[in-house]
Write a protein that holds these residues in place. Structure first.
Motif, PDB file in Angstrom:
ATOM      1  N   LEU A 195       7.830   4.885  -9.654  1.00 50.74           N
ATOM      2  CA  LEU A 195       8.430   3.724  -9.001  1.00 50.74           C
ATOM      3  C   LEU A 195       8.406   2.505  -9.918  1.00 50.74           C
ATOM      4  O   LEU A 195       9.362   1.734  -9.985  1.00 50.74           O
ATOM      5  CB  LEU A 195       7.689   3.410  -7.703  1.00 50.74           C
ATOM      6  CG  LEU A 195       8.018   4.360  -6.548  1.00 50.74           C
ATOM      7  CD1 LEU A 195       7.072   4.131  -5.400  1.00 50.74           C
ATOM      8  CD2 LEU A 195       9.464   4.177  -6.094  1.00 50.74           C
TER       9      LEU A 195
ATOM     10  N   ALA B 141       8.498   4.599   0.203  1.00 44.19           N
ATOM     11  CA  ALA B 141       7.247   5.062  -0.415  1.00 44.19           C
ATOM     12  C   ALA B 141       6.032   4.293   0.083  1.00 44.19           C
ATOM     13  O   ALA B 141       4.906   4.574  -0.321  1.00 44.19           O
ATOM     14  CB  ALA B 141       7.352   4.929  -1.936  1.00 44.19           C
ATOM     15  N   LEU B 142       6.278   3.302   0.966  1.00 41.90           N
ATOM     16  CA  LEU B 142       5.205   2.387   1.341  1.00 41.90           C
ATOM     17  C   LEU B 142       4.606   2.680   2.714  1.00 41.90           C
ATOM     18  O   LEU B 142       5.314   3.005   3.663  1.00 41.90           O
ATOM     19  CB  LEU B 142       5.720   0.944   1.329  1.00 41.90           C
ATOM     20  CG  LEU B 142       6.352   0.490   0.017  1.00 41.90           C
ATOM     21  CD1 LEU B 142       6.808  -0.956   0.145  1.00 41.90           C
ATOM     22  CD2 LEU B 142       5.393   0.666  -1.142  1.00 41.90           C
TER      23      LEU B 142
ATOM     24  N   ILE C 236       2.290   9.443  -3.392  1.00 39.01           N
ATOM     25  CA  ILE C 236       3.362   8.755  -4.123  1.00 39.01           C
ATOM     26  C   ILE C 236       2.955   8.583  -5.587  1.00 39.01           C
ATOM     27  O   ILE C 236       1.816   8.201  -5.882  1.00 39.01           O
ATOM     28  CB  ILE C 236       3.639   7.370  -3.479  1.00 39.01           C
ATOM     29  CG1 ILE C 236       4.240   7.523  -2.082  1.00 39.01           C
ATOM     30  CG2 ILE C 236       4.532   6.523  -4.374  1.00 39.01           C
ATOM     31  CD1 ILE C 236       5.603   8.154  -2.034  1.00 39.01           C
TER      32      ILE C 236
ATOM     33  N   VAL D 124       3.090   6.373  -8.342  1.00 40.72           N
ATOM     34  CA  VAL D 124       3.366   4.949  -8.544  1.00 40.72           C
ATOM     35  C   VAL D 124       4.067   4.704  -9.877  1.00 40.72           C
ATOM     36  O   VAL D 124       4.966   3.867  -9.980  1.00 40.72           O
ATOM     37  CB  VAL D 124       2.057   4.131  -8.432  1.00 40.72           C
ATOM     38  CG1 VAL D 124       2.315   2.658  -8.690  1.00 40.72           C
ATOM     39  CG2 VAL D 124       1.438   4.313  -7.043  1.00 40.72           C
TER      40      VAL D 124
ATOM     41  N   LYS E 183       0.887  -1.161   0.000  1.00 38.60           N
ATOM     42  CA  LYS E 183       0.000   0.000   0.000  1.00 38.60           C
ATOM     43  C   LYS E 183       0.921   1.206   0.000  1.00 38.60           C
ATOM     44  O   LYS E 183       1.795   1.321   0.882  1.00 38.60           O
ATOM     45  CB  LYS E 183      -0.873  -0.014   1.255  1.00 38.60           C
ATOM     46  CG  LYS E 183      -1.789   1.196   1.337  1.00 38.60           C
ATOM     47  CD  LYS E 183      -2.497   1.289   2.682  1.00 38.60           C
ATOM     48  CE  LYS E 183      -3.382   2.539   2.715  1.00 38.60           C
ATOM     49  NZ  LYS E 183      -3.919   2.773   4.062  1.00 38.60           N
ATOM     50  N   PHE E 184       0.781   2.071  -0.992  1.00 34.86           N
ATOM     51  CA  PHE E 184       1.656   3.235  -1.074  1.00 34.86           C
ATOM     52  C   PHE E 184       1.189   4.350  -0.137  1.00 34.86           C
ATOM     53  O   PHE E 184      -0.001   4.464   0.162  1.00 34.86           O
ATOM     54  CB  PHE E 184       1.690   3.777  -2.514  1.00 34.86           C
ATOM     55  CG  PHE E 184       2.392   2.855  -3.472  1.00 34.86           C
ATOM     56  CD1 PHE E 184       3.776   2.799  -3.501  1.00 34.86           C
ATOM     57  CD2 PHE E 184       1.674   2.027  -4.327  1.00 34.86           C
ATOM     58  CE1 PHE E 184       4.435   1.947  -4.366  1.00 34.86           C
ATOM     59  CE2 PHE E 184       2.333   1.170  -5.203  1.00 34.86           C
ATOM     60  CZ  PHE E 184       3.706   1.128  -5.218  1.00 34.86           C
ATOM     61  N   LYS E 185       2.152   5.158   0.280  1.00 35.79           N
ATOM     62  CA  LYS E 185       1.806   6.352   1.043  1.00 35.79           C
ATOM     63  C   LYS E 185       1.024   7.314   0.147  1.00 35.79           C
ATOM     64  O   LYS E 185       1.155   7.271  -1.084  1.00 35.79           O
ATOM     65  CB  LYS E 185       3.088   7.068   1.512  1.00 35.79           C
ATOM     66  CG  LYS E 185       3.796   6.348   2.657  1.00 35.79           C
ATOM     67  CD  LYS E 185       5.068   7.091   3.047  1.00 35.79           C
ATOM     68  CE  LYS E 185       5.851   6.324   4.097  1.00 35.79           C
ATOM     69  NZ  LYS E 185       7.261   6.759   4.206  1.00 35.79           N
TER      70      LYS E 185
END
Lengths: 106, 106
Positions: free
Chosen positions: B21, B87-88, B16, B18, B11-13
């Motif tokens: 990344l 980032a997570l 972020i 995506v 689960k990304f912050k």
């Protein structure tokens, strides 16, 4: 539209006989033609910080979202899911269309 | 000995990007010959009770445990993993030898 996966990460309750559940799952999946393939595995690195206690992965592959939906709503799946969920301490389920970013060599 | 998978559920912050990344991950993997294949996906059913907030799956396949270990200990992986983990919001990682219980039709 490509393949769709139904992925379950689980931690079983203490005392559960995983082989029995696996047998039931393999039997179910073998009877359900809309399931294109089924693979599973047990974590080998045991890095508790990373696995958060999850120990097993079950991955079903479908040719389309329609096949996934038809599987999920099938009474045989519902019957098995009840037994399966009752054996779990923790579970995460994710359903996703597969994006192949690096294909396996032919 | 069959294939080994390195599976990450994340689960990304908030905030972020995506795509950035994913671009970095795809680039890394394309440079690393020991990674046999790489696929990913984003959850589509959004059943919060089942996904527990996890939204993305990243799955790397290796021909052997040795290839997995060589990838995990590579400095390029370590460098990327630092950025990625930062980032997570949540992550689960499982590494498992793949058991094919129902093979895909030829």
């Amino acid at each position: 539209m490509g393949e769709v996966k139904h992925l379950c990460l689980v931690k079983f309750k203490e005392g559960i006989i995983v082989d029995d559940l696996l047998k039931g799952m393999t039997e179910l999946v073998s009877q359900m033609d809309m399931v294109k393939s089924f693979e599973w595995g047990e974590d080998v690195l045991n890095q508790e910080m990373l696995t958060q206690g999850f120990t097993h992965v079950f991955s079903l592959t479908f040719a389309s979202t329609e096949d996934l939906t038809s599987y999920m709503s099938h009474e045989r799946h519902a019957a098995f899911a009840g037994t399966f969920m009752a054996a779990l301490d923790k579970v995460v389920v994710i359903d996703f269309p597969v994006v192949i970013a690096k294909p396996a060599p032919a």
